[in-house]
Write a protein that holds these residues in place. Structure first.
Motif, short mmCIF file in Angstrom:
data_model
loop_
_atom_site.label_atom_id
_atom_site.label_comp_id
_atom_site.label_asym_id
_atom_site.label_seq_id
_atom_site.Cartn_x
_atom_site.Cartn_y
_atom_site.Cartn_z
N ALA A 132 0.69 -1.15 -0.21
CA ALA A 132 -0.01 -0.05 -0.12
C ALA A 132 0.84 1.33 -0.12
O ALA A 132 0.55 2.32 0.65
CB ALA A 132 -0.89 -0.02 1.22
N GLY A 133 1.98 1.21 -0.75
CA GLY A 133 2.75 2.37 -0.96
C GLY A 133 3.80 2.69 0.05
O GLY A 133 4.58 3.41 0.16
N TRP A 134 4.11 1.56 1.13
CA TRP A 134 5.17 1.83 2.22
C TRP A 134 6.10 0.79 1.84
O TRP A 134 5.82 -0.36 1.59
CB TRP A 134 4.44 1.39 3.45
CG TRP A 134 3.32 2.21 4.06
CD1 TRP A 134 2.03 2.58 3.55
CD2 TRP A 134 3.17 3.07 5.30
NE1 TRP A 134 1.38 3.47 4.28
CE2 TRP A 134 1.95 3.75 5.50
CE3 TRP A 134 4.10 2.99 6.47
CZ2 TRP A 134 1.67 4.49 6.50
CZ3 TRP A 134 4.01 3.94 7.51
CH2 TRP A 134 2.95 4.51 7.51
N SER A 135 7.21 1.32 2.04
CA SER A 135 8.64 0.45 1.76
C SER A 135 8.74 -0.47 2.99
O SER A 135 8.00 -0.22 3.94
CB SER A 135 9.79 1.52 1.54
OG SER A 135 10.05 2.05 2.49
N GLN A 136 9.78 -1.18 2.87
CA GLN A 136 9.95 -2.19 4.03
C GLN A 136 10.30 -1.39 5.14
O GLN A 136 9.72 -1.83 6.23
CB GLN A 136 11.32 -3.18 3.68
CG GLN A 136 11.64 -3.92 4.54
CD GLN A 136 12.51 -5.28 4.55
OE1 GLN A 136 12.92 -5.16 3.45
NE2 GLN A 136 12.63 -6.01 5.28
N TYR A 137 11.08 -0.32 5.27
CA TYR A 137 11.58 0.14 6.54
C TYR A 137 10.56 1.14 7.15
O TYR A 137 10.60 1.48 8.27
CB TYR A 137 12.94 0.74 6.38
CG TYR A 137 14.12 -0.08 6.16
CD1 TYR A 137 14.48 -1.07 7.06
CD2 TYR A 137 14.73 -0.22 5.00
CE1 TYR A 137 15.29 -1.87 7.08
CE2 TYR A 137 15.53 -1.35 4.71
CZ TYR A 137 16.07 -2.23 5.68
OH TYR A 137 16.92 -3.00 5.83
N GLU A 138 9.68 1.74 6.36
CA GLU A 138 8.58 2.54 6.62
C GLU A 138 7.56 1.57 7.28
O GLU A 138 7.07 1.93 8.42
CB GLU A 138 8.01 3.09 5.21
CG GLU A 138 8.49 4.29 4.93
CD GLU A 138 8.00 4.79 3.52
OE1 GLU A 138 8.42 5.95 2.95
OE2 GLU A 138 7.30 4.06 2.82
N ALA A 185 10.99 -2.55 21.37
CA ALA A 185 10.39 -1.72 20.44
C ALA A 185 10.86 -0.56 19.82
O ALA A 185 11.13 -0.21 18.53
CB ALA A 185 8.80 -1.64 20.66
N VAL A 186 11.49 0.09 20.92
CA VAL A 186 12.18 1.47 20.66
C VAL A 186 13.33 1.20 19.63
O VAL A 186 13.71 2.09 18.64
CB VAL A 186 12.60 2.35 21.90
CG1 VAL A 186 13.66 3.47 21.43
CG2 VAL A 186 11.71 2.58 22.65
N GLY A 187 14.17 0.08 20.00
CA GLY A 187 15.38 -0.35 19.12
C GLY A 187 14.73 -0.40 17.58
O GLY A 187 15.44 0.03 16.73
N VAL A 188 13.76 -1.24 17.43
CA VAL A 188 13.21 -1.49 16.04
C VAL A 188 12.82 0.02 15.47
O VAL A 188 13.21 0.29 14.17
CB VAL A 188 11.69 -2.18 16.21
CG1 VAL A 188 11.21 -2.20 14.83
CG2 VAL A 188 12.31 -3.70 16.54
N ILE A 189 12.28 1.04 16.12
CA ILE A 189 11.96 2.15 15.49
C ILE A 189 13.17 3.01 15.16
O ILE A 189 13.20 3.57 14.08
CB ILE A 189 11.01 2.95 16.54
CG1 ILE A 189 9.83 2.22 16.90
CG2 ILE A 189 10.84 4.41 16.05
CD1 ILE A 189 9.20 2.79 17.95
N ILE A 190 14.15 2.97 15.91
CA ILE A 190 15.33 3.79 15.71
C ILE A 190 15.92 3.18 14.50
O ILE A 190 16.44 3.87 13.60
CB ILE A 190 16.20 3.57 17.16
CG1 ILE A 190 15.59 4.66 18.12
CG2 ILE A 190 17.82 4.24 16.49
CD1 ILE A 190 16.52 4.69 19.35
N TYR A 191 16.13 1.72 14.67
CA TYR A 191 16.81 1.20 13.25
C TYR A 191 15.98 1.67 12.25
O TYR A 191 16.71 1.80 11.13
CB TYR A 191 16.41 -0.56 13.72
CG TYR A 191 17.16 -1.27 12.25
CD1 TYR A 191 18.32 -1.26 12.20
CD2 TYR A 191 16.30 -2.02 11.54
CE1 TYR A 191 19.05 -1.89 11.11
CE2 TYR A 191 16.68 -2.91 10.63
CZ TYR A 191 17.94 -2.69 10.25
OH TYR A 191 18.29 -3.35 9.23
N VAL A 224 14.30 4.00 11.41
CA VAL A 224 14.47 5.55 11.10
C VAL A 224 15.93 5.81 10.42
O VAL A 224 16.17 6.62 9.55
CB VAL A 224 14.42 6.48 12.38
CG1 VAL A 224 15.20 7.85 12.12
CG2 VAL A 224 12.87 6.64 13.03
N ARG A 225 16.99 4.91 10.97
CA ARG A 225 18.11 5.04 10.53
C ARG A 225 18.28 4.49 9.13
O ARG A 225 18.83 5.22 8.18
CB ARG A 225 19.14 4.12 11.30
CG ARG A 225 19.56 4.86 12.85
CD ARG A 225 20.79 5.77 12.44
NE ARG A 225 20.93 6.53 13.76
CZ ARG A 225 21.70 6.07 14.64
NH1 ARG A 225 22.49 4.74 14.39
NH2 ARG A 225 22.19 6.98 15.70
#
Lengths: 264, 269
Positions: A57-63, A128-134, A136-137
């Motif tokens: 739906a228009g979202w890439s893997q990291y998005e 979960a925060v780790g996943v988010i930061i990863y 974003v990076r």
């Protein structure tokens, strides 16, 4: 009672929970591992699908990873602070042990909701925060202070929305009595928060995006990090928060009036 | 031989009655499962946008796989058998079976069969309501060998499901609390049993390794035969490996039972 005394009660409960966790260390490690594995399973699903496709739906893997991470973060907080309290609340209503909470000199909803903390749920917020930061990076994002600030605020709104929805669900016990596993509907509902809003069409769009608060909770904060601060989205989230928190409290209070204890 | 069967027939009938009591619990779970199906449809529907096939299968084939999986869960999956067995050991209810000429495994298995009959039929109710929406997506291959090999695969899958749950229940002889073990294993099972995604979408080496583990035969294997994700050679090879796991797990269950009884102190009862 003043706000300060509530804070003191909460701190006492928190201290007690920490002591308890220290006593049952093996349990703590096992349950943290269990939650961690379940998170890994969900991340694996994302990885497997993106091994075969470039976008959902228009979202890439990291998005997508950012979205799933956001949804996990809110859910970890709920698991850590409220899940077992509200689950036990439903059980106590059935058994009549709820009387004990009514006899305490404080707001019953507060007493019911804050009795203990689950440190294993809170431990996994770090993951979960780790996943988010990863994510974003990997996306090469450099969020501004406004974006980060509103993201944190929005996670707070998400917690209130989840809390309201969960409270409304478990308060139905006042009417239903016997356990039919209605608490499970919370997990069924929140599964949808791991999906991008654009994937919903037709009736699904109406139900999960607009009527139920599953999609807004994760999509709005994730979008804020991805595409910048959008005031109309914050407004949408704020209204949803007010509605669902109020709904939870109302259902609880209505149910409370019906409560007639149980044989015990 | 036949008088022995009568005992278990009675256990089955009692199991039927006691599980009908939980019809609402099963019914509610089935409704949630149909909602989960909506999640699956939305997710995979979006993933398929812009491409006709993923891993060689089109959208309808993949969605059919998940519908069959759901039915399998309610007809052959273990629910809380591990927990029930654990409770019987803990409160000493198990002691009565030690004194009677009844095999505890077969007794429990009879109740399991009754429970799955009830939960399976109840799961059909919400699926029938959703059927008008689902109908256009369902595609089944029409080879008859798929039924001939799929039915024994499903039956052996039921035995594997139950026996693994039984073994977890028996762990109560050694550990007081088995809940975390059960949920931990459930997470592994969800992936390796193909409940999260069809296993054939994993890299070839991973898919191959999973075929030697029991989880593969719990869910994925029969569902994949029915929905055309495995060819005949793979199905026949799989049946042989599945039979091996049935025997191996029965052996493990028997071993745990014997060892466990030695530690058992018959509290309460």
């Amino acid at each position: 009672m003043s706000l300060l005394s509530y804070l003191r009660i909460w701190l006492a409960c928190a201290r007690y929970s920490v002591v308890r966790t220290m006593m049952f260390r093996f349990d703590f490690i096992m349950w943290s591992l269990v939650e961690f594995l379940w998170m890994a399973v969900n991340l694996l699903l994302v990885a497997v699908i993106y091994a075969h496709t470039d976008e959902i739906a228009g979202w890439s893997q990291y998005e997508m990873l950012l979205l799933v991470g956001t949804s996990m973060l809110v859910q970890r907080f709920i698991m850590g602070f409220f899940w077992s309290n509200l689950f036990e609340f439903a059980r106590n209503v059935r058994s009549g042990h709820f009387d004990f909470f009514l006899a305490q000199p404080g707001n019953p909803l507060f007493m019911v909701s804050t009795r203990k903390l689950d440190l294993d749920g809170l431990a996994n917020t770090v993951v979960a925060v780790g996943v988010i930061i990863y994510a974003v990076r990997q996306l090469g994002l450099e969020p501004s202070l406004l974006q980060i600030g509103s993201y944190v605020l929005m996670i707070g709104c998400g917690i209130l929305i989840h809390y309201g929805a969960l409270l409304a669900i478990v308060s139905l016990t006042f009417w239903l009595g016997a356990s039919q596993g209605i608490e499970g509907s919370y997990f069924t509902l929140m599964e949808f928060s791991r999906l991008p809003r654009e994937a919903f069409r037709g009736a699904a769009n109406l139900i999960f995006v607009w009527l139920l608060p599953a999609v807004v909770v994760s999509n709005v904060p994730a979008r804020t990090l991805l595409h910048g601060f959008e005031p109309q989205h914050l407004l949408w989230l704020a209204v949803t928060t007010a509605v669902w928190f109020a709904l939870g409290v109302t259902v609880f209070n209505r149910g409370l009036r019906r409560y007639a204890s149980a044989s015990s | 031989m036949f008088p022995a069967l009568t005992k278990y027939r009675h256990a089955f009938l009692i199991g039927l009655q006691s599980n009908i009591v939980y019809r609402w619990t099963f019914g509610v779970r089935a409704v949630f499962s149909v909602f989960h199906l909506a999640f699956v449809f939305i997710l995979w529907g979006a993933a398929y946008k812009g491409q006709a096939t993923i891993g060689g299968f089109d959208l309808n084939q993949t969605l059919t796989y998940f519908v069959v999986l759901l039915l399998m869960q309610f007809f052959i999956g273990a629910f809380n058998e591990d927990y029930q067995i654990s409770e019987e050991i803990r409160n000493g209810l198990i002691n009565q079976f030690l004194l009677k000429p009844i095999n505890y495994y077969l007794y429990r298995f009879s109740i399991f069969v009754a429970a799955r009959l009830v939960s399976g039929l109840l799961a059909l109710v919400p699926l029938l309501f959703a059927f008008p929406l689902l109908r256009d997506y369902l595609v089944f291959p029409d080879e008859t060998w798929r039924i001939l090999l799929g039915v024994p695969a499903a039956l052996m899958a039921a035995i594997i499901q139950f026996t693994i749950a039984y073994c977890f229940g028996l762990l109560t002889f050694w550990f007081l609390e088995i809940q975390s073990f059960v949920i931990l294993s459930l997470a592994i099972e969800t992936v390796l049993g193909g409940q999260m995604f069809p296993l054939d979408l994993m890299p070839a080496w991973f898919f191959r390794i999973s075929q030697f583990l029991p989880y593969y035969y719990q869910m994925y294997f029969p569902s994949a035969i029915f929905t055309g994700r495995l060819d005949q050679a793979q199905a026949i090879e799989g049946l042989a490996l599945q039979l091996f796991w049935v025997i191996a797990l029965l052996g493990i269950a028997n071993f745990l039972w014997r060892r466990g009884l030695r530690r058992h102190t018959a509290v309460g009862g």
